[in-house]
Design a protein around this motif. Structure first.
Motif, PDB file in Angstrom:
ATOM      1  N   TYR A  23       0.815  -1.213   0.000  1.00  0.00           N
ATOM      2  CA  TYR A  23       0.000   0.000   0.000  1.00  0.00           C
ATOM      3  C   TYR A  23       0.847   1.260   0.000  1.00  0.00           C
ATOM      4  O   TYR A  23       0.468   2.291  -0.571  1.00  0.00           O
ATOM      5  N   GLU A  95     -11.081  -0.036  -2.372  1.00  0.00           N
ATOM      6  CA  GLU A  95     -10.667   0.986  -1.403  1.00  0.00           C
ATOM      7  C   GLU A  95      -9.141   1.051  -1.311  1.00  0.00           C
ATOM      8  O   GLU A  95      -8.560   2.134  -1.179  1.00  0.00           O
ATOM      9  N   ASN A  98      -7.918   2.808  -4.420  1.00  0.00           N
ATOM     10  CA  ASN A  98      -8.255   4.235  -4.349  1.00  0.00           C
ATOM     11  C   ASN A  98      -7.562   4.947  -3.190  1.00  0.00           C
ATOM     12  O   ASN A  98      -7.715   6.153  -3.019  1.00  0.00           O
ATOM     13  N   ARG A  99      -6.818   4.195  -2.382  1.00  0.00           N
ATOM     14  CA  ARG A  99      -6.034   4.734  -1.269  1.00  0.00           C
ATOM     15  C   ARG A  99      -6.870   5.516  -0.247  1.00  0.00           C
ATOM     16  O   ARG A  99      -6.433   6.539   0.286  1.00  0.00           O
ATOM     17  N   ASN A 100      -8.073   5.019   0.061  1.00  0.00           N
ATOM     18  CA  ASN A 100      -8.852   5.718   1.086  1.00  0.00           C
ATOM     19  C   ASN A 100      -8.725   5.069   2.464  1.00  0.00           C
ATOM     20  O   ASN A 100      -9.317   5.542   3.437  1.00  0.00           O
ATOM     21  N   GLY A 101      -7.955   3.985   2.553  1.00  0.00           N
ATOM     22  CA  GLY A 101      -7.671   3.364   3.843  1.00  0.00           C
ATOM     23  C   GLY A 101      -8.750   2.458   4.391  1.00  0.00           C
ATOM     24  O   GLY A 101      -8.555   1.809   5.421  1.00  0.00           O
ATOM     25  N   GLU A 102      -9.899   2.375   3.717  1.00  0.00           N
ATOM     26  CA  GLU A 102     -11.036   1.633   4.263  1.00  0.00           C
ATOM     27  C   GLU A 102     -11.058   0.183   3.758  1.00  0.00           C
ATOM     28  O   GLU A 102     -12.042  -0.292   3.201  1.00  0.00           O
ATOM     29  N   THR A 122      -8.231  -3.220  10.522  1.00  0.00           N
ATOM     30  CA  THR A 122      -8.050  -2.146   9.556  1.00  0.00           C
ATOM     31  C   THR A 122      -6.608  -1.647   9.658  1.00  0.00           C
ATOM     32  O   THR A 122      -6.271  -0.912  10.592  1.00  0.00           O
ATOM     33  N   LYS A 163     -19.555   2.458  -0.571  1.00  0.00           N
ATOM     34  CA  LYS A 163     -18.984   3.460  -1.467  1.00  0.00           C
ATOM     35  C   LYS A 163     -18.887   2.931  -2.889  1.00  0.00           C
ATOM     36  O   LYS A 163     -18.905   3.697  -3.844  1.00  0.00           O
ATOM     37  N   SER A 164     -18.777   1.612  -3.024  1.00  0.00           N
ATOM     38  CA  SER A 164     -18.510   1.026  -4.333  1.00  0.00           C
ATOM     39  C   SER A 164     -19.702   0.296  -4.928  1.00  0.00           C
ATOM     40  O   SER A 164     -19.696  -0.023  -6.104  1.00  0.00           O
ATOM     41  N   VAL A 185     -19.188   3.906   3.879  1.00  0.00           N
ATOM     42  CA  VAL A 185     -17.875   3.395   4.244  1.00  0.00           C
ATOM     43  C   VAL A 185     -17.608   2.143   3.419  1.00  0.00           C
ATOM     44  O   VAL A 185     -18.533   1.496   2.931  1.00  0.00           O
ATOM     45  N   GLY A 186     -16.342   1.803   3.251  1.00  0.00           N
ATOM     46  CA  GLY A 186     -15.979   0.668   2.428  1.00  0.00           C
ATOM     47  C   GLY A 186     -15.816  -0.619   3.215  1.00  0.00           C
ATOM     48  O   GLY A 186     -15.766  -0.627   4.447  1.00  0.00           O
TER      49      GLY A 186
END
Length: 253
Positions: A23, A95, A98-102, A122, A163-164, A185-186
């Protein structure tokens, strides 16, 4: 069966460390490929899978493992599994990309088709959720453990949405259950939001796989909630011949 909870939490952490090594790369162009269904597969999935399978097998050599990255076990073999681990080494690959951390590491224990323990980590937030049937559900943040439970609200409920994978079919279900607000949230964190009372309803229309939902279901149910097939009342079960899930409804009341 007595679970070594700390050892399993440590396995999710170690898998998370393997994921973060990928990551933290500046460029993902060399790590993203695609599966047959066109969902993204990363080196991080594979690295986390190896960590989990190796360490779980060492800890519980007599319990078989079904993992997203090692799922090709013939049904004629696994149909006789009374108890097994169901693992998603990296839930929320979109996620991740997309680098959103979720995104999360998910490990569940299935007993006779039902999730009886779930562990979710997480890596970016360094936060754990876990739940065990007959005990309770917990969240660990910065080394501090707290018991979590559902809201049991009877009005002005909050829905958690993907989200997706948002869908128009959600609207009727959320109206039926008096959802007046929503959060997005993912990954399996949606189950955790309901389990800790930040949301009350999680409806997913359309397909997921069994490893996507098992750990989250175990945690939500240990926190006092329920997960139903489609919109209910049939319970959500595991180790079907086809590992594809139906739609499902998670409720925190």
């Amino acid at each position: 069966m007595k679970l070594n909870k700390q050892a399993i939490l440590d396995i999710t952490r170690d898998a998370g460390k393997a994921i973060l090594k990928v990551y933290q790369k500046a460029d993902f162009s060399d790590v993203v490929s695609y599966k047959d269904d066109n969902s993204p597969l990363t080196l991080a999935d594979e690295a986390a899978h190896k960590v989990i399978v190796s360490k779980l097998s060492e800890l519980y050599p007599d319990i078989p493992i079904i993992s997203e990255e090692g799922k090709d076990i013939d049904y004629n073999v696994r149909k006789d599994y009374d108890m097994f681990w169901l693992v998603d080494p990296l839930d929320g690959t979109k996620e991740f990309i997309n680098r959103n951390g979720e995104f999360t590491v998910n490990i569940a224990l299935i007993d006779n088709g039902k999730p009886v323990a779930g562990f979710i980590y997480t890596p970016v937030l360094d936060t754990y959720y876990y739940g065990i049937k007959g005990e309770s559900a917990y969240k660990i943040t910065k080394g501090e453990e707290e018991s979590i439970s559902v809201n049991n609200k009877d009005k002005e409920r909050v829905a958690v949405r993907s989200k997706s994978h948002a869908s128009p079919e959600e609207e009727d279900v959320l109206e039926k259950y008096n959802a007046v607000d929503s959060i997005s949230v993912g990954s399996s964190l949606k189950f955790c939001m309901v389990a800790e009372g930040k949301a009350d309803i999680y409806y997913r229309h359309g397909p997921t796989m069994e490893w996507d939902t098992a750990a989250g279901q175990a945690i939500l149910e240990a926190a006092g909630g329920v997960v139903l097939k489609n919109t209910g009342p049939e319970p959500f079960t595991y180790n079907k011949e086809n590992l594809l899930n139906s739609s499902f409804l998670g409720l925190g009341f």
